[in-house]
Design a protein around this motif. Structure first.
Motif, mmCIF file in Angstrom:
data_model
loop_
_atom_site.group_PDB
_atom_site.id
_atom_site.type_symbol
_atom_site.label_atom_id
_atom_site.label_comp_id
_atom_site.label_asym_id
_atom_site.label_seq_id
_atom_site.Cartn_x
_atom_site.Cartn_y
_atom_site.Cartn_z
ATOM 1 N N LEU A 66 0.825 -1.187 0.000
ATOM 2 C CA LEU A 66 0.000 0.000 0.000
ATOM 3 C C LEU A 66 0.872 1.254 0.000
ATOM 4 C CD1 LEU A 66 -3.216 -0.428 0.569
ATOM 5 C CD2 LEU A 66 -2.741 0.981 2.518
ATOM 6 N N GLN A 67 1.886 1.238 0.856
ATOM 7 C CA GLN A 67 2.766 2.392 0.952
ATOM 8 C C GLN A 67 3.529 2.605 -0.346
ATOM 9 O OE1 GLN A 67 5.105 1.714 4.431
ATOM 10 N NE2 GLN A 67 3.587 2.634 5.772
ATOM 11 N N ASN A 68 4.001 1.497 -0.930
ATOM 12 C CA ASN A 68 4.730 1.617 -2.190
ATOM 13 C C ASN A 68 3.842 2.184 -3.276
ATOM 14 O OD1 ASN A 68 7.036 0.659 -1.084
ATOM 15 N ND2 ASN A 68 6.763 -1.434 -1.815
ATOM 16 N N GLU A 69 2.594 1.731 -3.288
ATOM 17 C CA GLU A 69 1.690 2.210 -4.315
ATOM 18 C C GLU A 69 1.408 3.686 -4.126
ATOM 19 O OE1 GLU A 69 -1.660 -0.007 -5.329
ATOM 20 O OE2 GLU A 69 -0.431 -1.660 -6.014
ATOM 21 N N GLU A 70 1.378 4.101 -2.866
ATOM 22 C CA GLU A 70 1.160 5.517 -2.609
ATOM 23 C C GLU A 70 2.305 6.344 -3.164
ATOM 24 O OE1 GLU A 70 0.266 6.299 1.482
ATOM 25 O OE2 GLU A 70 -1.788 5.619 1.214
ATOM 26 N N SER A 71 3.536 5.869 -2.986
ATOM 27 C CA SER A 71 4.647 6.659 -3.497
ATOM 28 C C SER A 71 4.691 6.610 -5.022
ATOM 29 C CB SER A 71 5.977 6.208 -2.877
ATOM 30 O OG SER A 71 6.205 4.861 -3.172
ATOM 31 N N THR A 72 4.243 5.487 -5.614
ATOM 32 C CA THR A 72 4.155 5.430 -7.071
ATOM 33 C C THR A 72 3.109 6.417 -7.559
ATOM 34 O OG1 THR A 72 4.713 3.088 -6.977
ATOM 35 C CG2 THR A 72 3.842 3.899 -9.055
ATOM 36 N N ASP A 74 2.215 9.138 -6.059
ATOM 37 C CA ASP A 74 2.802 10.475 -5.922
ATOM 38 C C ASP A 74 3.658 10.804 -7.129
ATOM 39 O OD1 ASP A 74 1.636 10.990 -3.533
ATOM 40 O OD2 ASP A 74 3.385 10.555 -2.308
ATOM 41 N N ALA A 75 4.456 9.810 -7.545
ATOM 42 C CA ALA A 75 5.355 10.019 -8.681
ATOM 43 C C ALA A 75 4.549 10.249 -9.961
ATOM 44 C CB ALA A 75 6.287 8.826 -8.841
ATOM 45 N N ILE A 76 3.439 9.532 -10.093
ATOM 46 C CA ILE A 76 2.584 9.700 -11.275
ATOM 47 C C ILE A 76 1.980 11.106 -11.270
ATOM 48 C CG2 ILE A 76 0.443 8.933 -12.370
ATOM 49 C CD1 ILE A 76 1.174 6.062 -11.423
ATOM 50 N N GLU A 77 1.513 11.543 -10.091
ATOM 51 C CA GLU A 77 0.947 12.892 -9.980
ATOM 52 C C GLU A 77 1.987 13.938 -10.362
ATOM 53 O OE1 GLU A 77 -2.118 13.612 -9.510
ATOM 54 O OE2 GLU A 77 -2.897 11.717 -8.781
ATOM 55 N N ARG A 78 3.194 13.711 -9.867
ATOM 56 C CA ARG A 78 4.287 14.644 -10.139
ATOM 57 C C ARG A 78 4.579 14.690 -11.648
ATOM 58 N NH1 ARG A 78 6.666 18.895 -10.467
ATOM 59 N NH2 ARG A 78 8.904 18.939 -10.787
ATOM 60 N N ALA A 79 4.574 13.514 -12.281
ATOM 61 C CA ALA A 79 4.843 13.450 -13.723
ATOM 62 C C ALA A 79 3.746 14.181 -14.498
ATOM 63 C CB ALA A 79 4.941 11.999 -14.173
ATOM 64 N N LEU A 80 2.495 14.017 -14.062
ATOM 65 C CA LEU A 80 1.382 14.704 -14.736
ATOM 66 C C LEU A 80 1.510 16.219 -14.571
ATOM 67 C CD1 LEU A 80 -1.525 12.267 -13.771
ATOM 68 C CD2 LEU A 80 -0.696 12.712 -16.084
ATOM 69 N N GLU A 81 1.969 16.617 -13.384
ATOM 70 C CA GLU A 81 2.220 18.041 -13.134
ATOM 71 C C GLU A 81 3.277 18.568 -14.094
ATOM 72 O OE1 GLU A 81 3.547 19.332 -9.146
ATOM 73 O OE2 GLU A 81 1.678 18.413 -8.432
ATOM 74 N N LYS A 82 4.330 17.770 -14.250
ATOM 75 C CA LYS A 82 5.426 18.184 -15.122
ATOM 76 C C LYS A 82 4.959 18.311 -16.565
ATOM 77 C CE LYS A 82 9.662 16.667 -14.374
ATOM 78 N NZ LYS A 82 10.864 15.929 -13.966
ATOM 79 N N ILE A 83 4.031 17.450 -16.959
ATOM 80 C CA ILE A 83 3.480 17.553 -18.311
ATOM 81 C C ILE A 83 2.778 18.898 -18.458
ATOM 82 C CG2 ILE A 83 1.680 16.664 -19.848
ATOM 83 C CD1 ILE A 83 2.502 13.825 -18.966
ATOM 84 N N GLU A 84 1.997 19.277 -17.421
ATOM 85 C CA GLU A 84 1.300 20.565 -17.457
ATOM 86 C C GLU A 84 2.285 21.724 -17.475
ATOM 87 O OE1 GLU A 84 -1.945 20.681 -18.012
ATOM 88 O OE2 GLU A 84 -1.932 18.498 -17.925
ATOM 89 N N GLU A 85 3.369 21.571 -16.714
ATOM 90 C CA GLU A 85 4.386 22.629 -16.637
ATOM 91 C C GLU A 85 5.231 22.698 -17.903
ATOM 92 O OE1 GLU A 85 6.748 21.505 -13.297
ATOM 93 O OE2 GLU A 85 5.230 22.087 -11.827
ATOM 94 N N GLY A 86 5.169 21.641 -18.682
ATOM 95 C CA GLY A 86 6.002 21.579 -19.878
ATOM 96 C C GLY A 86 7.417 21.132 -19.583
ATOM 97 N N SER A 87 7.599 20.525 -18.403
ATOM 98 C CA SER A 87 8.950 20.081 -18.046
ATOM 99 C C SER A 87 9.049 18.557 -18.004
ATOM 100 C CB SER A 87 9.355 20.669 -16.691
ATOM 101 O OG SER A 87 8.525 20.156 -15.669
ATOM 102 N N TYR A 88 8.097 17.890 -18.627
ATOM 103 C CA TYR A 88 8.133 16.424 -18.619
ATOM 104 C C TYR A 88 9.338 15.929 -19.418
ATOM 105 C CZ TYR A 88 6.656 11.565 -19.058
ATOM 106 O OH TYR A 88 6.612 10.195 -19.004
ATOM 107 N N GLY A 89 10.020 14.932 -18.860
ATOM 108 C CA GLY A 89 11.198 14.392 -19.531
ATOM 109 C C GLY A 89 12.472 15.123 -19.135
ATOM 110 N N VAL A 90 12.328 16.092 -18.208
ATOM 111 C CA VAL A 90 13.493 16.818 -17.711
ATOM 112 C C VAL A 90 13.768 16.353 -16.289
ATOM 113 C CG1 VAL A 90 14.443 19.094 -17.153
ATOM 114 C CG2 VAL A 90 12.971 18.819 -19.149
ATOM 115 N N CYS A 91 15.023 16.056 -16.023
ATOM 116 C CA CYS A 91 15.410 15.559 -14.701
ATOM 117 C C CYS A 91 15.175 16.629 -13.630
ATOM 118 C CB CYS A 91 16.875 15.137 -14.721
ATOM 119 S SG CYS A 91 17.498 14.642 -13.102
ATOM 120 N N ASP A 92 14.491 16.236 -12.537
ATOM 121 C CA ASP A 92 14.215 17.157 -11.439
ATOM 122 C C ASP A 92 15.496 17.623 -10.759
ATOM 123 O OD1 ASP A 92 11.540 17.563 -11.466
ATOM 124 O OD2 ASP A 92 11.037 16.105 -9.904
ATOM 125 N N GLU A 93 16.522 16.791 -10.826
ATOM 126 C CA GLU A 93 17.709 17.080 -10.042
ATOM 127 C C GLU A 93 18.764 17.860 -10.821
ATOM 128 O OE1 GLU A 93 17.910 13.918 -7.240
ATOM 129 O OE2 GLU A 93 20.079 14.200 -7.051
#
Ligand SMILES: [Zn+2]
Length: 117
Positions: A66-72, A74-93
């Motif tokens: 359950l916890q792992n799925e929650e973090s996955t 989160d990562a999916i939400e973050r990726a969708l956000e990045k798509i909206e921001e236009g930064s998808y495919g760019v390393c966060d770090e």
């Protein structure tokens, strides 16, 4: 990255999210059902940690998933956000490009291979 590529990745992410949400509900339910079985097992005695023993392993395992799925999720939400921001495919770090091959395997990857290690 091309718009068509981003659209394909977005679709993949949305599908993955829906599937995970289905699993999440299932896991939460089965974890709760198990708990119900144990408390409805006949004895009115409160369950002490020592009484639970190895039988609880499976339940713990479900919670870990359950916890792992929650973090996955989160990562999916973050990726969708990045798509909206236009930064998808760019390393966060490091701000470098995440190779498409990596995104095909992990569409919710927010860091390049180097930074993820
Ligand atoms: Zn990086």
């Amino acid at each position: 990255m091309k718009k068509a590529d981003i659209k394909a990745f977005k679709e993949q992410l949305l599908q993955l999210r829906a599937r995970l949400l289905g699993d999440y509900n299932y896991l939460a339910e089965s974890a709760m059902n198990r708990h119900g079985e144990e408390t409805a097992g006949g004895t009115a005695m409160p369950i002490h940690m020592a009484d639970i023993g190895s039988d609880n392993y499976e339940q713990e395992f479900a919670f870990t998933l359950l916890q792992n799925e929650e973090s996955t999720l989160d990562a999916i939400e973050r990726a969708l956000e990045k798509i909206e921001e236009g930064s998808y495919g760019v390393c966060d770090e490091c701000g470098g490009k995440i190779p498409k091959g990596r995104l095909r395997v992990i569409p919710y990857a927010s860091r390049c291979v180097k930074c993820a290690e």
